[in-house]
Every structure is written in structure tokens, then in C-alpha cells.
Design an enzyme around this catalytic site. Structure first.
Site: not given
Lengths: 562, 162
Positions: A49, A111-112, A161, A475
Site C-alpha cells: 500500500e 479483525f483488521q 464495508k 547520507m
């Protein structure tokens, strides 16, 4: 017309002119994806993502439009955070759709489930959790309006959802108007006239352009303005390309890794005109010592940018393009002419600085990273879209690739987000299929989103990756060399994949140069290959970026030796 | 630079998360909130939030601008720049024993507050006024013995022109 929530989202996307969405699916996003797949909007399926958001960012900048992402709930949403924060710092218009667990489960540690609106509140321009299907169309419409208006930025819309599955009546809405959000574009005439007075008095004017000039499409107005004043122009990292690097008034970049003449000019000028900039610490160095002799005119669309870091003589809140056009009109109206004597003295002084210390490197037995960037510039005739990762590669790209056009240099400026360049290049290539798009990368950063090689292959995007491979997190190693007595704590990354084989394993083309004479042939062949190409340049391990102003020092305190 | 006290009045959209945006803005940018008080107005869609904070001129300018930038904020007013009325309310539970009840009631009278709950051992006093008045009363009540206290934080409003 009865539509599901998911269908409503697609309808609004079409109304907003969206034809491409970057993302990856998941459980809570399944309805949105099912509908997206049956629409005529193109979906670019990424492999992580964070890649989706950076790709949308690169797309937005190359196309000068809003970038759109769609991801699932929970980890899908949290993975977007770095990308959103980067876009927020660089004021890039994005609309990020995150799916959420069904409404009745919100707050239950489902969940999630994650409170992504809470998480992204400080790094979005605005965000929404859609709580009712009746709010959906209006919210998505507002998200686009807020993302692209005023000072642009990312807006997140979290869609449970069940809301994507529920149906309701839909009819297209007009452009939203919000009583609490009303960006100001038109500059105040009184302020402009005050600015004009200072311009007339100035003997040593300098212009400092930033990302705001590019975002407002004000390059032409800036060029007219600068030539009118015969004022030299410098830019922040985000402003590269706002003014043509081939112009004789161009000073190079300002700040920590700015050119000698740019830093000297700003420290000596008597009038500094900051346009679409926010006077970031990487530009100003030690605040109390910045532009000590200058009165400052600051033009920016965001009032919070003005007087946040430095005191300003004339603040001008407004769109850069409108403000510059108006200033140019006033200069014409008053038949402004420069004092040729003082102007010549000022430009002569700058010419002298230019000849005192130029950007330089010494190309001997091992490949110098600067040489690779310079050759890349020559071979692409400065016409490529360049994205960068973050660190030394980014600074060498900024110093040695010279941009004559805006929207061609795409980098994570404010956040400095490693792993940005490659997915951003994917987005830019999707936006501009006919352009050469090159990610100038370090061997450290490229590994932070290397999984997107699969995405580039899947959509046949012929992105070119130029790895300046020094087997260090370069760097930070440079800082350790200069300020930590060469103790290279956790910056040696010699343990790395074979980038050539890695590219091949994804189906792309891998090439390598180990000696200076191989640089040009590899670049030529790589750029000429109509496929995903990874070019691995084994460069001098301990090459440093110079000039360098140590953090917190005045910008005249430049380390110049290499 | 002087860190003067400022009272800021905000009109915001009455929707979830707005208070969190404001609190997050203050903490994220290192501004400080001394008190914050929020409640709906006559218009149910609008909430009024009163914040007291401290800062020099440049910090106050940033606070003002940053608040204005939040999409849900309709209006920002730094009342300190105008003539305004400011009040705070507190409930103070004090020990009330036969020996000091008369003294407590005298203080209640002098400060024009009310006793709103009485038990064999305690009084609960309701007091309204400026932060200074509340402070003065609390100092005196401390000598009697304060058991607990609840303060609302300031609410404020600009005065109409006379």
C-alpha cells in the site's frame, strides 16, 4: 437511480475525471474492488500500500491532477501512512480511500480494524469516516474539492464495508461549498503595492521559488517577473523546474546542499522574494542568520506558512500564479525600469561567486555518482521525468540534473521518505506513457519498495532505475564521517541482492557498470530498452555531497572540499 | 518574549472528531492548552469551544492561523484583542465541621456563591466568576480543608459595543 455505496464512489470518481486508481484489495475492500473492476476506471494493482500512495503522488505531480488510491482496512490502511505523510508535507493532492470494518463492528477491535482517521488526522489535509450511506456522495465530492483547492494535500475517506454494500438513491451533486473552508486565491492589492515599493527600492533583489510555483502552474509568470527585475532565481528542492535551469538568472538550489552562489546571493541580497515556499530548516540553516540584509516579501497561498519560521516584511496570501501575474501587471503599468548600474554590479558579483566555486567532482578510477547523473542528463537531453529516492542520490539528482520544465522532478522533499522514488516513477509513467521516466536511486532506498518491480512488469511500464550503488546508507554515513569521527554505525549495507539478477527474476532487464567507461554505454542501452530496466552503478563508496551546510549552521558555512 | 494568556473562542462544526483535531493540533505543534470547554450553541450544527492558552505574539499568530486552517472550524476569535466577558464555574467540596461552618458560610456570602449540597461532614459549594475570583476563594477554602474540586475552564464572549 438506486446504487450501492461502491457504485456511488465510482460515479463520483468519474464525475471528478478520475481514470486511474492505485491500490491493493482486501477483505473490507472487496465490494469496492468488485465494482471498480466492472467500471471503466483503470486500476494499477501495487504490491504494497505504501507503493500505491507514492505511485498516486508521482501520478498527481506528472499529470497535474489528483492522485487516487484504494486500499483495505487495518494493515492496508496503516501501510498508507508514510505515503500520505509525504504527500502532506509536499502539498500533493491525493484522495485515499480506505475500507473499514462494517459500521456495527467499529470500536470492537474487530479483525483488521484500525482507527485510520485518528491515525492520519495530523498528516492529512482533512479526513472522513463515512458513517451513513446518505453522506457518502457528498463526502467523496468534498474530499476531491479539498484535496485540489487552496494549498493542495491528501484527503482520506474511510468507508465501512456495509456502506459500500448498501444501496441508496443517487443523483450527481454540484461542486460542494463549505462554510468553514474557503481558500483565498486573490492577493490583496494593498500588499502587492507595498511589495512593489520594496522592489523599486531594491538594489540586490533575489527570488526564492518553491513547490507552490509548480503547484499553481506559475512558471511562466515567474520567468517574466524575474527577467523584468533581472533578479537571480534560486529554488528549494521542491521548486526545481519552476524556473529554467538553463536561464542565465538561475542560481541553482538553495540551502544545505545548495550551490555556493545561491547561498551567497541570498545571504547578501537586500530584497528576498519568497514565492510558494515555507522557509524549511534545510533551506534557512540557522534561522537568525538567514538573509540578514534582506527585506522579505513572502507570497504563499497558506497563511500558516507566512511568518512561521522567519519574520517577513510584506506577507502576501494568495495563489502564486495570480499574485505574480498581478505584480507583472503593476510593473508594466508603472513602466518599471531597473537601475542598470546597481543591477550590473549585483549580477557581476553573482557571476564572480559562480566562478569561485562550482559544483564539481573528480572522475578518476571508480565511478563517481555525480558523473552518472550528469551523463543521464546529457543522454536524456534534460527531458526525462526524474524521480528520486532519499539521501545522497536525491541531492546529486538535484545538483546535476538540470530542469528546464516544471513537473519533471518528483521527490519526497518534506518528509524525505526513502522508498518513494520507484513507485512514484511508476505513477509518473502511468500518467505520461510517452515520456522517459527515471528513478535515481540509492541501493538503500530502492530496497524499501523493491516489490513494485512486479507492478511495473504487470502493466508493462518501462521505468528506468538508476542505482547509485555505494553499499552504504550514504547520507547518514556522510554525517557519521563528518560529525561522528567516521564511526559508521549501522550504515554499511554491503549485504544486498544482486540487482541485475533481481531485475531479471521479475522479468525486467538488469545491467551493471563497474568502471567509468561503462557508464555511458550502460545508460545508452538501458534508456533505449523498451522495458523495465534496472541499471546498477557501482560507485565510489565514500563520495560525499558538497557543498554541505551542517544542520543548524548559517548557510554561508559551507563545507566545500571533497 | 512574554507568554501572555489568551482566550480564544471557536465556532466549529458539531461533528465527531473536531475536538480531537484541535487537541491534536495543539499537542503536535507544541502549543499549550490551559483549559478547553466545548458545548453546542443555539444552532445544533455548531459547537462553541473556548480555549485558554499562553504564547508570545508569533505563537499566537500561528495558533490563530493553524486553527483557521482546520476544515471544520468556522470562526476563530482571539478575545484577548477585544473587550470580553469571561467566566468559569467550580464545584468545591469542603470539610464542614461544627467549628468552621459559620466561616464557610461567610465566605460563601462574601464571594456570592451557593452551597448546593450539604452532608453531616461536608459542604459542596458552587462558585462562578473569573479565574482570579475562583483562585482567591480556593486559597481561603484551603484553610478550611478542600476535599475535591471540579472546574469547568473558562467560557467567554465578546462584549457588545456600547
Amino acid at each position: 437511480m438506486k446504487l450501492t455505496g461502491a457504485q456511488i464512489v465510482m460515479e463520483v470518481l468519474k464525475e471528478e475525471g478520475v481514470d486511474t486508481v492505485f491500490g491493493i484489495t482486501g477483505g473490507a475492500a472487496i465490494e469496492l474492488y468488485d465494482t471498480l473492476a466492472r467500471s471503466d476506471i483503470r486500476h494499477i494493482m501495487v504490491r504494497h500500500e505504501q507503493g500505491a500512495v507514492h505511485a498516486a503522488d508521482g501520478y498527481a505531480r506528472a499529470k497535474k491532477d489528483v492522485g487516487v488510491c484504494l486500499v483495505t482496512s487495518g494493515p492496508g490502511a496503516t501501510n498508507t501512512v508514510s505515503g500520505i505523510a509525504s504527500a502532506y508535507m509536499d502539498s500533493i493532492p491525493l484522495v485515499v480511500f480506505t475500507a473499514q470494518v462494517p459500521t456495527h463492528l467499529i470500536g470492537n477491535d474487530a479483525f483488521q480494524e484500525v482507527d485510520i482517521v485518528g491515525i492520519t488526522r495530523p498528516c492529512t489535509k482533512h479526513n472522513y469516516l463515512v458513517r451513513s450511506i446518505d453522506d457518502l456522495a457528498r463526502t467523496v465530492k468534498e474530499a476531491f474539492y479539498i484535496a485540489r483547492s487552496g494549498r493542495p494535500g491528501p484527503v482520506l475517506v474511510d468507508i465501512p464495508k456495509d456502506i459500500s454494500q448498501t444501496t441508496t438513491d443517487y443523483k450527481p451533486l454540484p461542486r460542494p461549498s463549505l462554510n468553514s473552508y474557503n481558500p483565498r486565491y486573490k492577493p490583496n492589492m494593498k500588499q502587492l503595492k507595498w511589495a512593489l515599493t520594496l522592489i523599486k527600492e531594491a538594489k540586490k533583489p533575489a527570488i526564492f521559488a518553491g513547490g507552490g510555483v509548480i503547484l499553481s502552474g506559475a512558471s511562466r509568470e515567474l520567468a517574466t517577473f524575474a527577467r523584468r527585475l533581472k533578479a537571480p532565481v534560486t529554488a528549494s528542492l521542491m521548486g526545481l523546474g519552476a524556473f529554467p535551469a538553463s536561464d542565465e538568472l538561475w542560481l541553482g538550489m538553495l540551502g544545505m546542499h545548495g550551490t555556493y552562489r545561491a547561498n551567497m546571493s541570498v545571504q547578501s541580497c537586500d530584497l528576498l522574494i519568497g514565492i510558494g515556499v515555507r522557509f524549511d530548516d534545510r533551506v534557512t540553516g540557522k534561522l537568525g542568520t538567514f538573509a540578514p540584509h534582506a527585506k522579505i516579501i513572502h507570497i504563499d497561498i497558506d497563511p500558516t506558512s507566512i511568518r512561521k519560521n522567519i519574520p517577513v516584511t510584506v506577507p502576501i496570501v494568495g495563489d502564486c500564479k495570480l499574485s505574480l501575474a498581478e505584480l507583472n501587471r503593476l510593473l508594466d503599468k508603472e513602466a518599471f525600469t531597473i537601475d542598470s548600474k546597481s543591477s550590473k554590479a549585483w549580477l557581476d558579483q553573482i557571476e564572480e561567486w559562480k566562478n569561485t566555486i562550482r559544483l564539481s567532482y573528480d572522475q578518476k578510477d571508480t565511478i563517481k555518482p555525480q558523473y552518472v547523473v550528469q551523463k543521464l542528463y546529457e543522454l536524456t537531453e534534460g527531458k526525462a521525468i526524474i524521480t528520486t529516492e532519499v539521501g545522497q542520490n536525491q541531492m546529486w539528482a538535484a545538483q546535476y540534473y538540470h530542469f528546464d520544465q516544471p513537473n519533471c522532478f518528483i521527490t519526497s522533499g518534506g518528509l524525505g521518505c526513502m522508498g518513494f522514488g520507484f513507485p512514484a516513477a511508476i505513477g509518473a509513467q502511468v500518467a505520461c506513457p510517452d515520456k522517459v521516466v527515471v528513478d535515481i536511486a540509492g541501493d538503500g532506498s530502492i530496497q524499501m519498495n523493491i516489490q513494485e518491480l512486479a507492478t511495473a512488469m504487470q502493466y508493462k511500464l518501462p521505468v528506468k532505475i538508476v542505482i547509485l550503488n555505494n553499499r552504504y546508507l550514504g547520507m547518514v554515513r556522510q554525517w557519521q564521517e563528518l560529525f561522528y569521527d567516521r564511526r559508521y554505525a549501522s550504515t554499511d549495507i554491503e549485504q544486498a541482492p544482486d540487482f541485475v539478477k533481481l531485475a531479471e527474476s521479475y522479468g525486467g532487464v538488469g545491467m551493471r557498470a563497474t568502471r567509468p567507461e561503462e557508464v555511458e554505454p550502460v545508460l545508452k542501452e538501458g534508456l533505449g530498452t523498451p522495458n523495465l530496466v534496472v541499471m546498477d552503478f557501482l560507485v565510489e563508496r565514500e563520495e560525499d555531497v558538497y557543498p554541505m551546510v551542517p544542520a543548524g549552521a548559517p548557510i554561508t558555512d559551507m563545507l566545500l572540499v571533497n | 518574549m512574554t507568554q501572555e494568556k489568551h482566550t480564544i473562542s471557536l465556532m466549529v462544526e458539531n461533528i465527531p472528531g473536531v475536538l480531537s483535531r484541535i487537541a491534536g493540533l495543539f499537542s503536535g505543534r507544541g502549543f499549550n492548552i490551559e483549559s478547553i470547554c466545548a458545548a453546542p450553541t443555539m444552532d445544533r450544527l455548531v459547537t462553541r469551544i473556548t480555549i485558554t492558552t499562553r504564547g508570545d505574539e508569533s505563537i499566537m499568530e500561528q495558533i490563530n492561523k493553524q486553527l483557521n486552517k482546520l476544515v471544520n472550524i468556522i470562526k476563530v476569535q482571539d478575545l484577548t484583542e477585544t473587550d470580553f466577558v469571561e467566566r468559569e464555574m467550580a464545584l468545591v467540596k469542603v470539610k464542614a465541621e461544627p467549628g468552621n461552618r459559620a466561616e464557610i458560610l461567610r465566605l460563601v456570602d462574601i464571594f456570592r456563591c451557593k452551597v448546593v449540597d450539604v452532608s453531616p461532614t461536608h459542604y459542596t459549594i458552587e462558585v462562578t466568576g473569573t479565574a482570579e475570583k475562583l483562585g482567591a476563594l480556593l486559597e481561603l477554602l484551603k484553610m478550611v480543608g478542600v476535599k475535591e474540586i471540579a472546574r469547568t475552564g473558562s467560557i467567554a464572549m465578546a462584549r457588545e459595543k456600547k
